[in-house]
Design an enzyme around this catalytic site. Structure first.
Site, PDB file in Angstrom:
ATOM      1  N   GLU A   1      55.058  47.857  10.175  1.00 25.60           N
ATOM      2  CA  GLU A   1      54.865  46.752   9.216  1.00 25.60           C
ATOM      3  C   GLU A   1      55.943  46.800   8.143  1.00 25.60           C
ATOM      4  OE1 GLU A   1      53.651  44.150   7.998  1.00 25.60           O
ATOM      5  OE2 GLU A   1      51.629  43.709   8.713  1.00 25.60           O
TER       6      GLU A   1
ATOM      7  N   ARG B   1      42.248  50.265   1.900  1.00 32.42           N
ATOM      8  CA  ARG B   1      43.655  50.664   1.870  1.00 32.42           C
ATOM      9  C   ARG B   1      44.495  49.441   1.534  1.00 32.42           C
ATOM     10  NH1 ARG B   1      46.667  48.668   6.035  1.00 32.42           N
ATOM     11  NH2 ARG B   1      45.710  48.278   8.072  1.00 32.42           N
TER      12      ARG B   1
ATOM     13  N   ASN C   1      47.724  46.974   2.185  1.00 31.72           N
ATOM     14  CA  ASN C   1      48.347  46.447   3.397  1.00 31.72           C
ATOM     15  C   ASN C   1      49.768  45.986   3.066  1.00 31.72           C
ATOM     16  OD1 ASN C   1      47.993  45.986   6.223  1.00 31.72           O
ATOM     17  ND2 ASN C   1      47.839  43.796   5.839  1.00 31.72           N
TER      18      ASN C   1
ATOM     19  N   ASP D   1      37.864  49.025   7.941  1.00 31.09           N
ATOM     20  CA  ASP D   1      37.203  48.430   9.108  1.00 31.09           C
ATOM     21  C   ASP D   1      37.244  46.906   9.069  1.00 31.09           C
ATOM     22  OD1 ASP D   1      35.421  47.808   7.106  1.00 31.09           O
ATOM     23  OD2 ASP D   1      33.683  48.765   8.044  1.00 31.09           O
TER      24      ASP D   1
ATOM     25  N   ASN E   1      48.049  39.287   4.456  1.00 25.45           N
ATOM     26  CA  ASN E   1      49.409  39.605   4.907  1.00 25.45           C
ATOM     27  C   ASN E   1      50.391  38.690   4.203  1.00 25.45           C
ATOM     28  OD1 ASN E   1      49.927  41.794   6.936  1.00 25.45           O
ATOM     29  ND2 ASN E   1      48.130  40.835   7.879  1.00 25.45           N
TER      30      ASN E   1
ATOM     31  N   ASP F   1      50.541  37.183  10.639  1.00 25.93           N
ATOM     32  CA  ASP F   1      50.682  38.517  10.054  1.00 25.93           C
ATOM     33  C   ASP F   1      51.797  38.478   9.017  1.00 25.93           C
ATOM     34  OD1 ASP F   1      51.053  41.510   9.831  1.00 25.93           O
ATOM     35  OD2 ASP F   1      49.517  41.473  11.387  1.00 25.93           O
TER      36      ASP F   1
END
Length: 304
Positions: A19, A104, A106, A124, A152, A200
């Protein structure tokens, strides 16, 4: 608009969750999120990626710090930190430490005005658990959006007045007006909703076109500023994740991918690809602290 070459694989590595690719200075950097690695992509297709740093937590994306070579602002762990040339992390804020589910960071990017923006998500992918945060130049961290599942981007136009943000789990990209002086966001406008696959990583080009990797379809899409689909680039990887425009002329589209979750990854799942295109992009914007030494740490993000 047409692509001028077929995808070329850069490097021998295959990333679990590649990423955050950004063209900065004269090379591309990228992350392997869950391993916490910051890497430099090689020019030689037969060479491995070069390690830059490894954090003991997930690492989503970085932005270079203006005037401080080798220093980065990072979306990592449960917040935002500085990373020095030795790979040491100094935390600015960890706003997701006390979230009701494990979280977390991203994707993230600096805007043309020098602020850093980064999204958070549940490990999750719990619905609506994520947020978008903004690190201002004075070191203040603010939560600017809530109720996102998998954020994203964001991606900004060259003048910094428009921001695109994907909620990948919902298959939607939204567009926001941005006040360049304050960073305040206007009312979201639906830009694109995908019928299949998930938007994304994203970037914009000098014509205002929006590029997005489409996770699950093995494609990259380019959209005109009015939301019309301009072109599709097919890749030999099922899960494209991050992208940027770079190279010496800004006309190389660089795309990361991932093999996480695939029961039988193919030979190019997790690879980094390069495709020549017609319309250039610009190098990654740096984070520009008001005080050149470093922004002042804060314990928690504001929660308006």
């Amino acid at each position: 608009m047409t692509a001028t070459s077929t995808p070329m694989v850069l490097g021998t590595d295959r990333l679990e969750l590649g990423e955050g690719i950004r063209w900065t200075d004269d090379h591309a950097v990228l992350t392997d999120i869950l391993s916490g690695r910051l890497l430099a992509a090689p020019d030689d297709p037969t060479a491995p990626h070069t390690p830059i740093a490894r954090l003991p937590c997930p690492l989503g994306a970085v932005a270079p710090v203006e005037g401080r070579p080798g220093h980065w602002i990072a979306a990592a762990g449960t917040g935002v930190c500085r990373v020095d040339p030795a790979g040491r992390a100094e935390w600015i804020a960890r706003p997701e430490d006390d979230a009701p589910v494990p979280m977390r960071m991203n994707d993230g990017v600096a805007d043309p005005q020098g602020r850093f923006w980064a999204g958070s998500m549940a490990h999750d992918a719990t619905g609506d658990a994520g947020s978008l945060y903004r690190l201002d130049r004075d070191g203040r961290v603010t939560r600017v959006l809530r109720d996102i599942t998998v954020p994203n981007g964001p991606a900004f136009t060259a003048d910094g007045t428009l921001m695109y943000l994907a909620d990948s789990a919902r298959g939607v990209i939204r567009r926001y007006r941005v006040d360049p002086a304050s960073g305040d966001l206007g009312t979201p406008e639906p830009f694109v909703t995908l019928a299949s696959g998930s938007p994304d990583g994203m970037t914009t080009d000098t014509e205002g076109g929006l590029w997005t990797a489409v996770w699950g379809l093995g494609q990259v899409h380019r959209y005109h500023p009015d939301g019309a689909l301009d072109r599709i680039i097919d890749l030999p990887a099922a899960q494209p994740a991050g992208l940027c425009l770079g190279g010496t002329d800004g006309r190389t589209l660089l795309v990361t991918s991932a093999h996480i979750g695939l029961p039988a990854p193919g030979p190019f799942d997790g690879a980094v690809f390069a495709v020549r295109v017609d319309v250039p992009g610009t190098p990654a914007s740096p984070y520009r602290p008001t005080v050149p030494s470093a922004p002042a740490p804060t314990d928690r993000a504001d929660t308006p």
